[in-house]
Write a protein that holds these residues in place. Structure first.
Motif, PDB file in Angstrom:
ATOM      1  N   GLY A  24       0.666  -0.929   0.224  1.00  0.00           N
ATOM      2  CA  GLY A  24       0.129   0.088  -0.186  1.00  0.00           C
ATOM      3  C   GLY A  24       0.747   1.334   0.192  1.00  0.00           C
ATOM      4  O   GLY A  24       0.535   2.215  -1.094  1.00  0.00           O
ATOM      5  N   ILE A  25       1.713   1.108   0.860  1.00  0.00           N
ATOM      6  CA  ILE A  25       2.807   2.372   0.815  1.00  0.00           C
ATOM      7  C   ILE A  25       3.487   1.860  -0.083  1.00  0.00           C
ATOM      8  O   ILE A  25       3.516   3.879  -0.477  1.00  0.00           O
ATOM      9  CB  ILE A  25       3.916   2.492   2.215  1.00  0.00           C
ATOM     10  N   ALA A  26       4.412   1.787  -0.823  1.00  0.00           N
ATOM     11  CA  ALA A  26       4.533   1.678  -2.087  1.00  0.00           C
ATOM     12  C   ALA A  26       4.111   2.324  -3.703  1.00  0.00           C
ATOM     13  O   ALA A  26       4.559   3.159  -4.222  1.00  0.00           O
ATOM     14  CB  ALA A  26       5.176   0.132  -1.934  1.00  0.00           C
ATOM     15  N   LYS A  27       2.261   1.383  -3.693  1.00  0.00           N
ATOM     16  CA  LYS A  27       1.465   2.135  -4.173  1.00  0.00           C
ATOM     17  C   LYS A  27       1.614   3.907  -4.423  1.00  0.00           C
ATOM     18  O   LYS A  27       1.934   4.167  -5.439  1.00  0.00           O
ATOM     19  CB  LYS A  27       0.273   1.879  -3.947  1.00  0.00           C
ATOM     20  N   ILE A  28       1.084   4.028  -3.392  1.00  0.00           N
ATOM     21  CA  ILE A  28       0.843   5.944  -2.899  1.00  0.00           C
ATOM     22  C   ILE A  28       2.301   6.000  -3.425  1.00  0.00           C
ATOM     23  O   ILE A  28       2.455   7.483  -3.815  1.00  0.00           O
ATOM     24  CB  ILE A  28       0.522   5.835  -0.725  1.00  0.00           C
ATOM     25  N   LEU A  29       3.581   5.705  -2.961  1.00  0.00           N
ATOM     26  CA  LEU A  29       4.873   6.573  -3.240  1.00  0.00           C
ATOM     27  C   LEU A  29       4.326   7.134  -5.352  1.00  0.00           C
ATOM     28  O   LEU A  29       4.774   7.694  -5.145  1.00  0.00           O
ATOM     29  CB  LEU A  29       5.731   6.260  -2.804  1.00  0.00           C
ATOM     30  N   ALA A  30       4.547   5.418  -5.613  1.00  0.00           N
ATOM     31  CA  ALA A  30       4.594   5.301  -6.593  1.00  0.00           C
ATOM     32  C   ALA A  30       3.002   6.083  -7.643  1.00  0.00           C
ATOM     33  O   ALA A  30       4.156   7.097  -8.527  1.00  0.00           O
ATOM     34  CB  ALA A  30       4.599   4.197  -7.509  1.00  0.00           C
ATOM     35  N   GLN A  31       2.049   6.428  -7.032  1.00  0.00           N
ATOM     36  CA  GLN A  31       1.145   7.593  -7.538  1.00  0.00           C
ATOM     37  C   GLN A  31       1.681   8.538  -7.324  1.00  0.00           C
ATOM     38  O   GLN A  31       1.164   9.729  -7.804  1.00  0.00           O
ATOM     39  CB  GLN A  31      -0.027   7.051  -6.728  1.00  0.00           C
ATOM     40  N   ARG A  32       2.471   9.564  -6.497  1.00  0.00           N
ATOM     41  CA  ARG A  32       2.828  10.154  -5.754  1.00  0.00           C
ATOM     42  C   ARG A  32       4.030  10.824  -7.486  1.00  0.00           C
ATOM     43  O   ARG A  32       5.209  11.798  -6.673  1.00  0.00           O
ATOM     44  CB  ARG A  32       3.416  10.740  -4.773  1.00  0.00           C
ATOM     45  N   GLY A  33       4.964   9.845  -7.964  1.00  0.00           N
ATOM     46  CA  GLY A  33       5.854  10.014  -8.645  1.00  0.00           C
ATOM     47  C   GLY A  33       6.996   9.907  -7.885  1.00  0.00           C
ATOM     48  O   GLY A  33       8.134  10.063  -8.931  1.00  0.00           O
ATOM     49  N   ALA A  34       7.303   8.470  -7.504  1.00  0.00           N
ATOM     50  CA  ALA A  34       8.331   8.224  -6.902  1.00  0.00           C
ATOM     51  C   ALA A  34       9.567   7.470  -7.699  1.00  0.00           C
ATOM     52  O   ALA A  34       8.193   6.678  -8.309  1.00  0.00           O
ATOM     53  CB  ALA A  34       8.383   7.448  -5.316  1.00  0.00           C
ATOM     54  N   ASP A 101       7.363   4.993  10.133  1.00  0.00           N
ATOM     55  CA  ASP A 101       7.581   5.571   9.519  1.00  0.00           C
ATOM     56  C   ASP A 101       7.324   6.826   7.881  1.00  0.00           C
ATOM     57  O   ASP A 101       6.942   7.596   7.515  1.00  0.00           O
ATOM     58  CB  ASP A 101       9.347   5.882  10.070  1.00  0.00           C
ATOM     59  N   ALA A 102       7.050   5.891   7.006  1.00  0.00           N
ATOM     60  CA  ALA A 102       7.646   5.335   5.559  1.00  0.00           C
ATOM     61  C   ALA A 102       5.609   5.940   5.089  1.00  0.00           C
ATOM     62  O   ALA A 102       5.653   7.064   5.257  1.00  0.00           O
ATOM     63  CB  ALA A 102       7.222   5.101   4.844  1.00  0.00           C
ATOM     64  N   LEU A 103       4.858   5.419   6.186  1.00  0.00           N
ATOM     65  CA  LEU A 103       3.999   5.865   6.181  1.00  0.00           C
ATOM     66  C   LEU A 103       2.905   7.101   7.049  1.00  0.00           C
ATOM     67  O   LEU A 103       2.016   7.660   6.463  1.00  0.00           O
ATOM     68  CB  LEU A 103       2.347   4.506   6.936  1.00  0.00           C
ATOM     69  N   ALA A 104       3.207   7.385   7.808  1.00  0.00           N
ATOM     70  CA  ALA A 104       3.475   8.875   8.874  1.00  0.00           C
ATOM     71  C   ALA A 104       3.631   9.699   7.902  1.00  0.00           C
ATOM     72  O   ALA A 104       3.219  10.679   8.132  1.00  0.00           O
ATOM     73  CB  ALA A 104       4.406   8.972   9.589  1.00  0.00           C
ATOM     74  N   ALA A 105       5.017  10.025   7.045  1.00  0.00           N
ATOM     75  CA  ALA A 105       5.527  10.647   6.350  1.00  0.00           C
ATOM     76  C   ALA A 105       4.665  11.149   5.328  1.00  0.00           C
ATOM     77  O   ALA A 105       4.495  12.175   4.663  1.00  0.00           O
ATOM     78  CB  ALA A 105       6.708  10.253   6.016  1.00  0.00           C
ATOM     79  N   TYR A 141      -6.094   6.525   0.881  1.00  0.00           N
ATOM     80  CA  TYR A 141      -6.092   5.628   2.096  1.00  0.00           C
ATOM     81  C   TYR A 141      -5.169   3.992   1.982  1.00  0.00           C
ATOM     82  O   TYR A 141      -4.860   4.441   0.863  1.00  0.00           O
ATOM     83  CB  TYR A 141      -7.277   5.062   2.143  1.00  0.00           C
ATOM     84  N   ALA A 142      -4.939   3.665   3.272  1.00  0.00           N
ATOM     85  CA  ALA A 142      -3.582   2.011   3.200  1.00  0.00           C
ATOM     86  C   ALA A 142      -4.555   1.397   3.939  1.00  0.00           C
ATOM     87  O   ALA A 142      -4.596   1.909   5.247  1.00  0.00           O
ATOM     88  CB  ALA A 142      -2.292   2.805   3.753  1.00  0.00           C
ATOM     89  N   PHE A 173       2.155   1.579  15.701  1.00  0.00           N
ATOM     90  CA  PHE A 173       0.890   3.425  15.254  1.00  0.00           C
ATOM     91  C   PHE A 173       1.818   4.550  16.647  1.00  0.00           C
ATOM     92  O   PHE A 173       0.717   4.893  16.086  1.00  0.00           O
ATOM     93  CB  PHE A 173      -0.564   2.529  15.785  1.00  0.00           C
ATOM     94  N   HIS A 174       2.946   4.027  17.141  1.00  0.00           N
ATOM     95  CA  HIS A 174       2.805   5.110  18.019  1.00  0.00           C
ATOM     96  C   HIS A 174       3.668   6.359  17.130  1.00  0.00           C
ATOM     97  O   HIS A 174       3.968   7.522  17.133  1.00  0.00           O
ATOM     98  CB  HIS A 174       4.043   5.269  18.733  1.00  0.00           C
ATOM     99  N   ARG A 175       3.952   6.139  15.517  1.00  0.00           N
ATOM    100  CA  ARG A 175       4.254   6.850  14.818  1.00  0.00           C
ATOM    101  C   ARG A 175       3.459   8.158  14.175  1.00  0.00           C
ATOM    102  O   ARG A 175       3.923   9.136  13.633  1.00  0.00           O
ATOM    103  CB  ARG A 175       4.993   5.992  13.776  1.00  0.00           C
ATOM    104  N   TYR A 176       1.996   7.553  14.105  1.00  0.00           N
ATOM    105  CA  TYR A 176       1.082   8.734  13.480  1.00  0.00           C
ATOM    106  C   TYR A 176       0.519   9.551  14.807  1.00  0.00           C
ATOM    107  O   TYR A 176       0.193   9.271  16.039  1.00  0.00           O
ATOM    108  CB  TYR A 176       0.171   7.657  12.895  1.00  0.00           C
TER     109      TYR A 176
END
Length: 462
Positions: A24-34, A101-105, A141-142, A173-176
Motif C-alpha cells: 500500500g505504501i509502495a503504491k501511494i509513493l508510486a502514484q506520487r511520482g517516486a 515511519d514511511a506511512l506517517a510521512a 487511504y492505506a 502505531f505510535h508513529r502516527y
C-alpha cells in the motif's frame, strides 16, 4: 515530483513489497511520482498490480536487487536482520525506514484518521475509504487488505483526508499523529510483543497521546478493554464513545439482520438515524458506527456519510464469498483471534438460517495458539463441524509442545465436531465428503488457508 512526496523516499526500495501494509505504501509513493522498487519472496497478483504502476518488483531476496542509488530501504517488523538486501543497505549507508515511519510521512499535511484496535481495523478503514470516495471526498487511504482487486489496498487521493489502518502489533502505531483516532477494542494479542494487558493499555495510551491538539478519539463504549482505557485517560483529548451502552455518545439502538446485510439505527445528537450496512453481523455493524462517528468528527455530515457506508460491500478475506458449487457456498474469513472467530461465526449464523456451517481453520502463530488455543477451540464449537490444520508459523519459530492439538482438545471438550488435517492437500476432498447442498464453508485464518477456497470449489464442482 508530486506535492507531499518526502524527498528521502523519492527512490525507495521495499523488502517484502508484496505484503498488505508494504504494498500500500509502495503504491501511494508510486502514484506520487517516486521511483519505487522492491523484492518479495514470491510473485503475486499484488506484485503484478504494482508493476502496472511502474514499480520494479524482484522475486526472491538478494543483495543485487538493491540499487546503489536507492534513497532509503523500507522494512516491516517481519524482516530479519540477516536479510541480504538489508545487509547491503548497511554496506552502502542507505537509510533504513520502518514502514510505519514511511506511512506517517505520507500523512504529513493531510487530515489523518487512524483506525486502531485488536479486531476490525481493516473493515473499518475500508468502510471509511469507500464511503468518503462515494461522497466525492477523494480520500487517500492505506488498508491492510484489498477491497475488490489486487493492489486496491491503497490510493493517493486528491482530497485532504487520509484514512489509515494503525497496527498495534509491534507498537508501530505510535508513529502516527492523527486528527481523529478510532479504537475499536482492546484485548491481549501479539504475545511475542506484549506480556500483559497492562502493556497493551500503556501502548494504546501512547497512541491516544499522539492525537493532535484539538483532535478526537472515537472509542467503543461496550468493549471492556476499551472502557478501561477510557477510564485511564486524563481527559485532555475530546472523546466520542459509541456502542449499545446507555452512556454511549453515539448509541446503537438496533441492528436488524436482513440476509447478508444489516439495518442499523443509532441515536446521534439526540435524533435517530437509520442506515444499511452491506455485510452481515453485529460486529460489522458496530465497525460502521465507529466509521460514522469518526467521519462526523472530521466534519462530514452524518446524513451524507450514513447512506454512503452502504457502498462498502466487503474486503478480501473478511467474510468474502469465493463462490458456490454443488449448492455449497465457500466464504473466506481472516479471523484468527477467538473474538474475531466468534464474531464471524455469529455473523454467518445470523445470515445462514437453517444452513450448516463448516469451518476449515488454520491457527496463526505458535505464541497465539499457546495463549489462546483453548478460546479458539471454544469458538469453533459455534460451527456444525470443523477441520483444523497445522499452525501457520508466519514469522515465528516453533514452540515445543504447541500444536493444533491444543485447539482440537478444547473444541472437543466444548462438544464440537472437530477433525485434524495435517496435509492441506487433503482438505478439498474432506470438505466434499462432508458438505451438502445449502451448507456454508468458511476457510478461516490469517495464513495461506485462503488458497484452499478455489480448490474446494473445484472439488465440489467435480
Amino acid at each position: 515530483m508530486a506535492p507531499g512526496l518526502p524527498t528521502a523516499m523519492d527512490r525507495p526500495h521495499f523488502i517484502g513489497i508484496g505484503g498488505a501494509g508494504m504494498s500500500g505504501i509502495a503504491k501511494i509513493l508510486a502514484q506520487r511520482g517516486a521511483r519505487v522498487a522492491g523484492s518479495d519472496a514470491k510473485d503475486s497478483a499484488t506484485a503484478q498490480a504494482l508493476r502496472g504502476l511502474g514499480v520494479t518488483v524482484h522475486l526472491g531476496h538478494a543483495a543485487a536487487h538493491l540499487a546503489d542509488d536507492a534513497s532509503c530501504v523500507v522494512v516491516s517488523s517481519a524482516i530479519r536482520e540477516d536479510n541480504p538486501e538489508l545487509r547491503r543497505a548497511a554496506e552502502l549507508g542507505i537509510p533504513v525506514v520502518h514502514r510505519s515511519d514511511a506511512l506517517a510521512a505520507l500523512m504529513d499535511g493531510l487530515r489523518p484518521i487512524a483506525v486502531a484496535g485488536t479486531h476490525g481495523k481493516t473493515t473499518t478503514t475500508s468502510m471509511l475509504a469507500v464511503a468518503l470516495t462515494e461522497l466525492g471526498r477523494g480520500p487517500s487511504y492505506a488498508i491492510g487488505g484489498d477491497l475488490d482487486a489486487p493492489g486496491s489496498n491503497a490510493l493517493h487521493g486528491a482530497g485532504e483526508i487520509f484514512v489509515a489502518e494503525a497496527d498495534e502489533s509491534d507498537r508501530s502505531f505510535h508513529r502516527y499523529a492523527p486528527e481523529v483516532a478510532i479504537i475499536l477494542n482492546v484485548e491481549l494479542d501479539h504475545h511475542a510483543n506484549y506480556a500483559s494487558m497492562e502493556e497493551i493499555h500503556e501502548s494504546f495510551e501512547t497512541f491516544v497521546g499522539r492525537i493532535v491538539p484539538g483532535g478526537t478519539l472515537v472509542i467503543s463504549a461496550d468493549h471492556e478493554g476499551a472502557r478501561e482505557l477510557t477510564r485511564r485517560l486524563d481527559g485532555s483529548v475530546r472523546t466520542v464513545t459509541y456502542g449499545e451502552s446507555a452512556d454511549a455518545d453515539v448509541r446503537v439502538l438496533s441492528v436488524v439482520p436482513q440476509g447478508l446485510k444489516s439495518e442499523v439505527t443509532v441515536e446521534l445528537d439526540g435524533a435517530p438515524l437509520t442506515f444499511t450496512v452491506s455485510v452481515p453481523g453485529k460486529h460489522y455493524a458496530h465497525n460502521a458506527v465507529a466509521a460514522l462517528a469518526a467521519g462526523v468528527a472530521l466534519g462530514v455530515p452524518a446524513a451524507e456519510l450514513a447512506p454512503a457506508l452502504a457502498a462498502y460491500t466487503g474486503v478480501k478475506r473478511r467474510l468474502q464469498l469465493k463462490g458456490e458449487a454443488a449448492g455449497v457456498q465457500v466464504i473466506d474469513s481472516y479471523a484468527h483471534h477467538p473474538t474475531e472467530m466468534t464474531a464471524d461465526l455469529d455473523a454467518m449464523r445470523s445470515a445462514a438460517g437453517d444452513s450448516r456451517i463448516l469451518v476449515v481453520f488454520q491457527p496463526h502463530l505458535f505464541s497465539r495458539t499457546r495463549e489462546l488455543g483453548k478460546e479458539m477451540g471454544h469458538a469453533l464449537a459455534l460451527a456444525d463441524a470443523s477441520l483444523v490444520l497445522d499452525i501457520y508459523p508466519a514469522r515465528e519459530d516453533p514452540i515445543p509442545g504447541v500444536t493444533s492439538e491444543l485447539i482440537i482438545e478444547a473444541a472437543r471438550a466444548a462438544g464440537a465436531d472437530v477433525t485434524a488435517v495435517h496435509d492441506a492437500a487433503e482438505v478439498p476432498a474432506a470438505v466434499a465428503g462432508m458438505a451438502k447442498p445449502g451448507d456454508l464453508v468458511l476457510t478461516m485464518g490469517a495464513g495461506d488457508v485462503t488458497d484452499l477456497g478455489p480448490r474446494i470449489l473445484d472439488r465440489l464442482s467435480n
